[in-house]
Scaffold this motif. Structure first.
Motif, short mmCIF file in Angstrom:
data_model
loop_
_atom_site.label_atom_id
_atom_site.label_comp_id
_atom_site.label_asym_id
_atom_site.label_seq_id
_atom_site.Cartn_x
_atom_site.Cartn_y
_atom_site.Cartn_z
N LEU A 176 0.84 -1.20 0.00
CA LEU A 176 0.00 0.00 0.00
C LEU A 176 0.87 1.25 0.00
O LEU A 176 2.00 1.23 0.51
CB LEU A 176 -0.88 0.04 1.26
N PRO A 177 0.36 2.37 -0.54
CA PRO A 177 1.07 3.64 -0.36
C PRO A 177 1.16 3.94 1.13
O PRO A 177 0.28 3.57 1.91
CB PRO A 177 0.15 4.66 -1.05
N ILE A 178 2.22 4.60 1.52
CA ILE A 178 2.46 4.87 2.93
C ILE A 178 1.28 5.62 3.56
O ILE A 178 0.99 5.46 4.75
CB ILE A 178 3.79 5.65 3.11
N GLU A 179 0.57 6.42 2.75
CA GLU A 179 -0.56 7.20 3.27
C GLU A 179 -1.70 6.33 3.78
O GLU A 179 -2.54 6.78 4.56
CB GLU A 179 -1.09 8.15 2.19
N ARG A 180 -1.76 5.06 3.34
CA ARG A 180 -2.85 4.19 3.75
C ARG A 180 -2.48 3.26 4.91
O ARG A 180 -3.27 2.40 5.31
CB ARG A 180 -3.32 3.31 2.57
N LYS A 210 7.88 5.45 0.42
CA LYS A 210 6.90 5.55 -0.67
C LYS A 210 5.71 4.64 -0.44
O LYS A 210 4.56 5.02 -0.58
CB LYS A 210 7.57 5.20 -1.99
N PHE A 211 5.99 3.39 -0.08
CA PHE A 211 4.90 2.47 0.23
C PHE A 211 5.32 1.48 1.30
O PHE A 211 6.46 1.51 1.79
CB PHE A 211 4.35 1.77 -1.02
N ILE A 212 4.38 0.63 1.67
CA ILE A 212 4.58 -0.25 2.82
C ILE A 212 4.06 -1.65 2.51
O ILE A 212 3.05 -1.81 1.82
CB ILE A 212 3.87 0.34 4.06
N LEU A 213 4.76 -2.64 3.01
CA LEU A 213 4.33 -4.03 2.93
C LEU A 213 3.81 -4.43 4.31
O LEU A 213 4.50 -4.21 5.32
CB LEU A 213 5.50 -4.93 2.52
N ILE A 214 2.62 -5.00 4.36
CA ILE A 214 2.01 -5.39 5.63
C ILE A 214 1.52 -6.83 5.54
O ILE A 214 0.76 -7.18 4.63
CB ILE A 214 0.81 -4.49 6.00
N GLU A 215 1.96 -7.65 6.48
CA GLU A 215 1.44 -9.02 6.59
C GLU A 215 0.77 -9.17 7.95
O GLU A 215 1.38 -8.92 8.99
CB GLU A 215 2.56 -10.04 6.44
#
Length: 255
Positions: A176-180, A210-215
């Motif tokens: 996701l974009p970091i903003e989310r 810029k963005f983020i990986l979330i598990e």
């Protein structure tokens, strides 16, 4: 009617995977690759659902990490679904990947109604943007609009629906974009998912992420582990190439 421009691109570096892409529609990028190598695949990961597969780039990349996993690749847009079928066949992944044309909001309800087996993991590179952002610029391209904005599916619907069809302790993963980030973490906990692994992706050192990986995991204990940051490019802005560490992630990581 405008003729479709479909090209064949490599999927990652030195991976023997190739993807037909429609240049007027959503195309895979570095976030697809990073998510494909970020998600947990272990001995208990047998069945995966990808929500919004588009041209199946992510499902194909993930399938190459472990030949024993089976993936249901769900896509709502018919043109993208047709490309997914073509790509799955081109990469000889028909045994592993099952493309499905459908709306996730209907899919999870039907899955529940039929009491089908729940998934070990669900993965999604979702429509990022809320419908009040950048719409005027994209309204002429419906396919791109659906792929990038919360028109047909939003983040809360994805997380809620996933909670109905995932096993206890099953993995739900996003890029996701970091903003989310805050939106996502808030919704995950609302529907009994716990963010377990988070990784920030930066264009370069000394720049903002810029963005983020979330598990996350379903019905799991609390506690989050932060993975080492990823810096995509060399620090020199005049050199538009990936760092060696980034290039190493462009090949499917074996289990």
């Amino acid at each position: 009617m405008k003729e479709r421009k479909i090209v064949l691109n490599s999927l990652g570096y030195d991976s023997n995977l190739y993807i037909y892409q429609d240049k007027s529609m959503f195309n895979y990028s570095v976030d697809t690759i990073l998510l494909g190598n970020f998600i947990t695949i272990n001995s208990k990961t047998k069945r995966i659902l990808e929500i919004g597969t588009n041209n199946a780039a992510l499902s194909i990349f993930i399938s190459d990490r472990d030949e024993n996993i089976k993936i249901d690749a769900l896509e709502i847009q018919e043109k993208a679904y047709e490309l997914a079928i073509k790509n799955i066949s081109h990469n000889n992944k028909n045994i592993q990947i099952n493309p499905i044309l459908g709306d996730f909001n209907l899919f999870y309800k039907e899955h529940n109604k039929k009491q089908l087996k729940k998934y070990d993991a669900i993965v999604c590179n979702p429509p990022f943007y809320k419908t009040d952002k950048n719409l005027p610029r994209l309204t002429s391209n419906k396919e791109m609009l659906i792929a990038t904005h919360e028109i047909a599916l939003n983040l809360e619907q994805i997380i809620f629906g996933s909670s109905k069809i995932i096993k206890e302790k099953g993995y739900l993963s996003f890029v996701l974009p970091i903003e989310r980030m805050v939106d996502c973490c808030e919704l995950l906990r609302k529907y009994n998912f716990e963010p377990k692994r988070i990784q920030f992706v930066f264009p370069r050192e000394n720049e903002n992420p810029k963005f983020i990986l979330i598990e996350s995991r379903f019905q799991s204990g609390w506690g989050t582990h932060f993975e080492k940051n990823i810096y995509l490019h060399l620090e020199d802005k005049n050199r538009h190439e990936y760092r060696e560490e980034t290039k190493s992630l462009y090949k499917p990581k074996k289990k």
